[in-house]
Design a protein around this motif. Structure first.
Motif, PDB file in Angstrom:
ATOM      1  N   HIS A   1      -3.903  13.399   0.058  1.00 52.11           N
ATOM      2  CA  HIS A   1      -3.077  12.656  -0.886  1.00 52.11           C
ATOM      3  C   HIS A   1      -3.530  13.012  -2.299  1.00 52.11           C
ATOM      4  O   HIS A   1      -4.730  13.043  -2.583  1.00 52.11           O
TER       5      HIS A   1
ATOM      6  N   THR B   1       2.053   2.234  -3.533  1.00 51.64           N
ATOM      7  CA  THR B   1       1.027   2.647  -4.487  1.00 51.64           C
ATOM      8  C   THR B   1       0.264   3.878  -4.019  1.00 51.64           C
ATOM      9  O   THR B   1      -0.599   4.366  -4.741  1.00 51.64           O
ATOM     10  N   GLU B   2       0.573   4.390  -2.865  1.00 50.74           N
ATOM     11  CA  GLU B   2      -0.145   5.542  -2.310  1.00 50.74           C
ATOM     12  C   GLU B   2       0.381   6.837  -2.927  1.00 50.74           C
ATOM     13  O   GLU B   2       1.576   7.003  -3.127  1.00 50.74           O
ATOM     14  N   TRP B   3      -0.522   7.769  -3.210  1.00 46.70           N
ATOM     15  CA  TRP B   3      -0.126   9.071  -3.740  1.00 46.70           C
ATOM     16  C   TRP B   3       0.628   9.854  -2.669  1.00 46.70           C
ATOM     17  O   TRP B   3       0.432   9.633  -1.475  1.00 46.70           O
TER      18      TRP B   3
ATOM     19  N   SER C   1      -1.950  12.953  -6.696  1.00 43.01           N
ATOM     20  CA  SER C   1      -0.886  12.470  -7.582  1.00 43.01           C
ATOM     21  C   SER C   1       0.090  13.564  -7.976  1.00 43.01           C
ATOM     22  O   SER C   1       1.257  13.296  -8.228  1.00 43.01           O
TER      23      SER C   1
ATOM     24  N   LEU D   1       1.716  12.746  -0.017  1.00 42.06           N
ATOM     25  CA  LEU D   1       0.944  13.551   0.940  1.00 42.06           C
ATOM     26  C   LEU D   1       1.262  15.022   0.721  1.00 42.06           C
ATOM     27  O   LEU D   1       2.430  15.403   0.572  1.00 42.06           O
TER      28      LEU D   1
ATOM     29  N   PRO E   1       0.820  -1.224   0.000  1.00 48.07           N
ATOM     30  CA  PRO E   1       0.000   0.000   0.000  1.00 48.07           C
ATOM     31  C   PRO E   1       0.849   1.267   0.000  1.00 48.07           C
ATOM     32  O   PRO E   1       0.519   2.234  -0.665  1.00 48.07           O
ATOM     33  N   ALA E   2       1.978   1.266   0.704  1.00 47.73           N
ATOM     34  CA  ALA E   2       2.823   2.457   0.760  1.00 47.73           C
ATOM     35  C   ALA E   2       3.430   2.780  -0.596  1.00 47.73           C
ATOM     36  O   ALA E   2       3.618   3.938  -0.945  1.00 47.73           O
TER      37      ALA E   2
END
Length: 100
Positions: free
Chosen positions: A33, A9-11, A35, A13, A6-7
């Motif tokens: 969050h 693929t996360e946008w 892109s 902050l 998950p980290a």
């Protein structure tokens, strides 16, 4: 093939700052969050200025913010207490800057 975490693929902050009126400073109002910067501005507008209460929005990548350590408070802030000339107590402010 590895499964993405998950980290990974996360946008990124973003920290959001909104100026409520012309002449006032920007206030931190939260994080989100997004892109990229353009998307962060659009999302910040939707989330933090729903009632048209803002005149300007800043978004800053959280990774670009550098902060002092609260444990170092004495080193940064206590020495200024003995320098009274740094405080605006020796003159009156004009009415045009009454929001200070």
């Amino acid at each position: 093939m590895t499964t993405p975490t998950p980290a990974s693929t996360e946008w990124p902050l973003w920290e959001v700052f909104v100026r409520s009126r012309a002449g006032l400073d920007h206030k931190h109002c939260g994080s989100l969050h997004a892109s990229d910067a353009k998307m962060a501005i659009q999302m910040a507008r939707d989330v933090y200025t729903r009632r048209q209460e803002g005149t300007s929005i800043w978004v800053v990548p959280s990774s670009a913010i550098v902060a002092s350590d609260p444990a170092d408070k004495d080193m940064y802030f206590d020495p200024a207490e003995d320098k009274v000339y740094r405080h605006p107590t020796f003159f009156t402010l004009p009415a045009a800057v009454n929001h200070m």
